[in-house]
Design an enzyme around this catalytic site. Structure first.
Site, PDB file in Angstrom:
ATOM      1  N   THR A 153      -9.399  -5.502   3.448  1.00  0.00           N
ATOM      2  CA  THR A 153      -9.225  -4.563   2.344  1.00  0.00           C
ATOM      3  C   THR A 153     -10.135  -5.024   1.214  1.00  0.00           C
ATOM      4  O   THR A 153     -10.042  -6.170   0.778  1.00  0.00           O
ATOM      5  CB  THR A 153      -7.766  -4.524   1.856  1.00  0.00           C
ATOM      6  OG1 THR A 153      -6.910  -4.165   2.944  1.00  0.00           O
ATOM      7  CG2 THR A 153      -7.591  -3.524   0.735  1.00  0.00           C
ATOM      8  N   ASP A 205      -9.234   0.638   1.614  1.00  0.00           N
ATOM      9  CA  ASP A 205      -8.300   0.202   2.659  1.00  0.00           C
ATOM     10  C   ASP A 205      -8.891   0.584   4.018  1.00  0.00           C
ATOM     11  O   ASP A 205      -8.519   1.588   4.618  1.00  0.00           O
ATOM     12  CB  ASP A 205      -6.939   0.868   2.440  1.00  0.00           C
ATOM     13  CG  ASP A 205      -5.888   0.384   3.419  1.00  0.00           C
ATOM     14  OD1 ASP A 205      -5.979  -0.772   3.854  1.00  0.00           O
ATOM     15  OD2 ASP A 205      -4.980   1.169   3.748  1.00  0.00           O
ATOM     16  N   ASP A 235       0.848  -1.192   0.000  1.00  0.00           N
ATOM     17  CA  ASP A 235       0.000   0.000   0.000  1.00  0.00           C
ATOM     18  C   ASP A 235       0.884   1.243   0.000  1.00  0.00           C
ATOM     19  O   ASP A 235       1.687   1.445   0.922  1.00  0.00           O
ATOM     20  CB  ASP A 235      -0.920  -0.007   1.214  1.00  0.00           C
ATOM     21  CG  ASP A 235      -2.066   0.985   1.072  1.00  0.00           C
ATOM     22  OD1 ASP A 235      -2.421   1.315  -0.074  1.00  0.00           O
ATOM     23  OD2 ASP A 235      -2.613   1.419   2.101  1.00  0.00           O
ATOM     24  N   GLU A 243     -10.252  12.800   7.398  1.00  0.00           N
ATOM     25  CA  GLU A 243     -10.090  14.141   6.834  1.00  0.00           C
ATOM     26  C   GLU A 243     -11.386  14.939   6.886  1.00  0.00           C
ATOM     27  O   GLU A 243     -11.384  16.119   7.235  1.00  0.00           O
ATOM     28  CB  GLU A 243      -9.607  14.027   5.397  1.00  0.00           C
ATOM     29  CG  GLU A 243      -8.253  13.359   5.235  1.00  0.00           C
ATOM     30  CD  GLU A 243      -8.001  12.946   3.807  1.00  0.00           C
ATOM     31  OE1 GLU A 243      -7.550  13.792   3.016  1.00  0.00           O
ATOM     32  OE2 GLU A 243      -8.265  11.770   3.472  1.00  0.00           O
ATOM     33  N   GLU A 260      -9.103   4.418  -2.631  1.00  0.00           N
ATOM     34  CA  GLU A 260      -7.859   4.151  -3.340  1.00  0.00           C
ATOM     35  C   GLU A 260      -8.140   3.462  -4.675  1.00  0.00           C
ATOM     36  O   GLU A 260      -9.215   2.906  -4.897  1.00  0.00           O
ATOM     37  CB  GLU A 260      -6.927   3.244  -2.525  1.00  0.00           C
ATOM     38  CG  GLU A 260      -6.595   3.773  -1.137  1.00  0.00           C
ATOM     39  CD  GLU A 260      -5.441   3.026  -0.483  1.00  0.00           C
ATOM     40  OE1 GLU A 260      -4.630   2.427  -1.228  1.00  0.00           O
ATOM     41  OE2 GLU A 260      -5.353   3.048   0.752  1.00  0.00           O
ATOM     42  N   GLN A 281      -4.807   2.316  15.090  1.00  0.00           N
ATOM     43  CA  GLN A 281      -3.658   2.835  14.359  1.00  0.00           C
ATOM     44  C   GLN A 281      -2.888   3.866  15.184  1.00  0.00           C
ATOM     45  O   GLN A 281      -1.656   3.870  15.196  1.00  0.00           O
ATOM     46  CB  GLN A 281      -4.125   3.459  13.041  1.00  0.00           C
ATOM     47  CG  GLN A 281      -3.011   3.946  12.141  1.00  0.00           C
ATOM     48  CD  GLN A 281      -3.545   4.467  10.810  1.00  0.00           C
ATOM     49  OE1 GLN A 281      -4.742   4.497  10.561  1.00  0.00           O
ATOM     50  NE2 GLN A 281      -2.644   4.879   9.941  1.00  0.00           N
TER      51      GLN A 281
END
Length: 431
Positions: free
Chosen positions: A260, A236, A130, A377, A204, A243
């Site tokens: 994924t 993804d 990735d 985001e 993606e 994380q």
């Protein structure tokens, strides 16, 4: 439109189809009425069974060799053949499915309704890498944690990437179970264990590798395009709280490896050729490319103009009969690195790639509101809720939320093509 772009098919649903007109002809692996997997071609609302076309004796020469490789339980052998064989099969298929084809009566019984076909992963994936090539995503995320210096020093020198987990790649439509893991619990506190509370998607493109390279023999940038077999859509899925706790110092692990999702159809480089564009110019002050990543031809034609879309369909929307809502519209032109640069960099140390390996581009966000490819985001790190048209709000994904990725290629004088969909619905956490 030129003559090739104007060609129509005797498969009526292909003409004007938003994804699968005659000019696309992506390959995939399907089953129909049983568990027997084999290769097929998407044309309009139908799947053309390649094994049946082979049995009818309608392929010859190099096209026949490519069809035989593509007709099996996976596309690995087909990917390994390379661009000449892929083009030969594409040319033969276009002739067979063209409105003027004399083989219509023999081919019509070999079409299966796409709605009745079950799609599978196109290939057996040995390795999955990735990348992080979407510069606006990198900037947006970097600003959340490093407002004064969002990009790390290496970002503009090399295509940043990490090795993902191939075993949990899944085809569109597979349910996404909310993962469990260690969760941060405040400064100086021991972590908690439980289901992720900050589950996210990432928009993606996926890149399927064709012919590989021997260990110790890098792929030159000028040759890298011939090692790409096609593209798909890739989600993804990311557990942002897991994380945040685990990623230092070695990067994502359990926060990414649980699932994924991939769209099932492989859109070929040949179908994407009309949508090639110059790689966007680097901003003034950016460092020059190192020699192994610099090729004038790649800079002239190495980018692709693919419109990318994210839709969200909540459980309440489905209950109320509401359609999914678009939450983002982006483009592959927002990539800082080309696909060929990714291949060249991946192999520059002598690393071998194999047919059926998969790359993710990294999240492809644009610079404006409405172009962000992740909730991280959109919500500024979970601080500002995304407000949906029915009044619902989201910081991160909730049970029953379905994320739908779509893609379209458009250009003046050229028939538009698409990728189909990449879907995944979030269900309760693991037991």
């Amino acid at each position: 439109m030129n003559a090739a772009s104007c060609r129509l098919s005797w498969v009526e649903s292909a003409n004007g189809h938003p994804d699968f007109p005659l000019q696309n002809l992506p390959l995939g692996i399907f089953s129909h009425g049983d568990d027997r997997r084999r290769g097929g071609v998407a044309i309009g609302d139908w799947v053309l069974d390649l094994q049946a076309v082979l049995a009818a004796g309608l392929f010859a020469g190099l096209a026949g060799q490519a069809a035989e490789a593509a007709a099996g339980e996976s596309l690995n052998a087909y990917f390994a053949l390379g661009a000449d064989a892929h083009q030969a099969l594409r040319t033969a298929l276009m002739q067979l499915l063209d409105e003027a084809s004399p083989q219509r009566s023999r081919l019509e019984p070999l079409l299966l309704p796409m709605s009745q076909c079950r799609m599978h992963l196109p290939a057996r994936v040995g390795d999955y890498t990735d990348f992080y090539a979407g510069i606006h995503h990198a900037l947006n995320v970097g600003r959340l944690f490093r407002p004064d210096n969002p990009l790390l020093p290496n970002y503009k020198y090399l295509p940043v990437a990490y090795h993902g987990r191939a075993s949990t790649l899944c085809v569109s439509g597979t349910e996404v179970r909310r993962p469990c893991g260690q969760l941060p619990n405040g400064e100086g506190q021991a972590p908690l264990f439980g289901p992720s509370r900050r589950l996210d998607f990432e928009l993606e493109a996926g890149v399927w590798i064709g012919p590989g390279n021997a260990t110790g023999q890098p792929i030159a940038l000028a040759d890298a395009g011939r090692h790409i077999a096609g593209l798909c859509l890739l989600n993804d899925w990311s557990a942002r709280d897991i994380q945040a706790w685990e990623y230092q110092p070695l990067g994502p692990f359990l926060s990414k490896s649980f699932t994924t999702s991939l769209s099932p159809w492989v859109v070929s480089p040949q179908a994407l050729e009309p949508f090639r564009r110059p790689q966007p110019s680097r901003p003034e002050g950016d460092p020059p490319l190192l020699a192994y990543l610099d090729d004038p031809a790649d800079q002239r034609t190495g980018a692709l103009d693919i419109e990318l879309e994210v839709l969200l369909h909540t459980e309440r929307m489905r209950r109320d009969g509401l359609a999914a809502q678009r939450v983002a519209l982006s483009n592959t032109l927002y990539m800082y690195w080309t696909l060929a640069q990714m291949v060249a960099h991946h192999t520059v140390n002598g690393c071998s790639l194999r047919p059926g390996d998969l790359f993710g581009t990294g999240t492809l966000s644009g610079p404006q509101v409405g172009q962000h490819g992740s909730l991280l985001e959109m919500t500024q790190g979970g601080k500002v809720p995304l407000v949906l048209g029915n009044g619902e709000q989201r910081l991160f994904l909730e049970h029953g939320d379905e994320v739908i990725l779509r893609a379209r290629c458009r250009a003046p004088g050229v028939v538009s093509i698409g990728f189909g969909e990449c879907r995944g619905r979030v269900v309760d956490s693991l037991p």
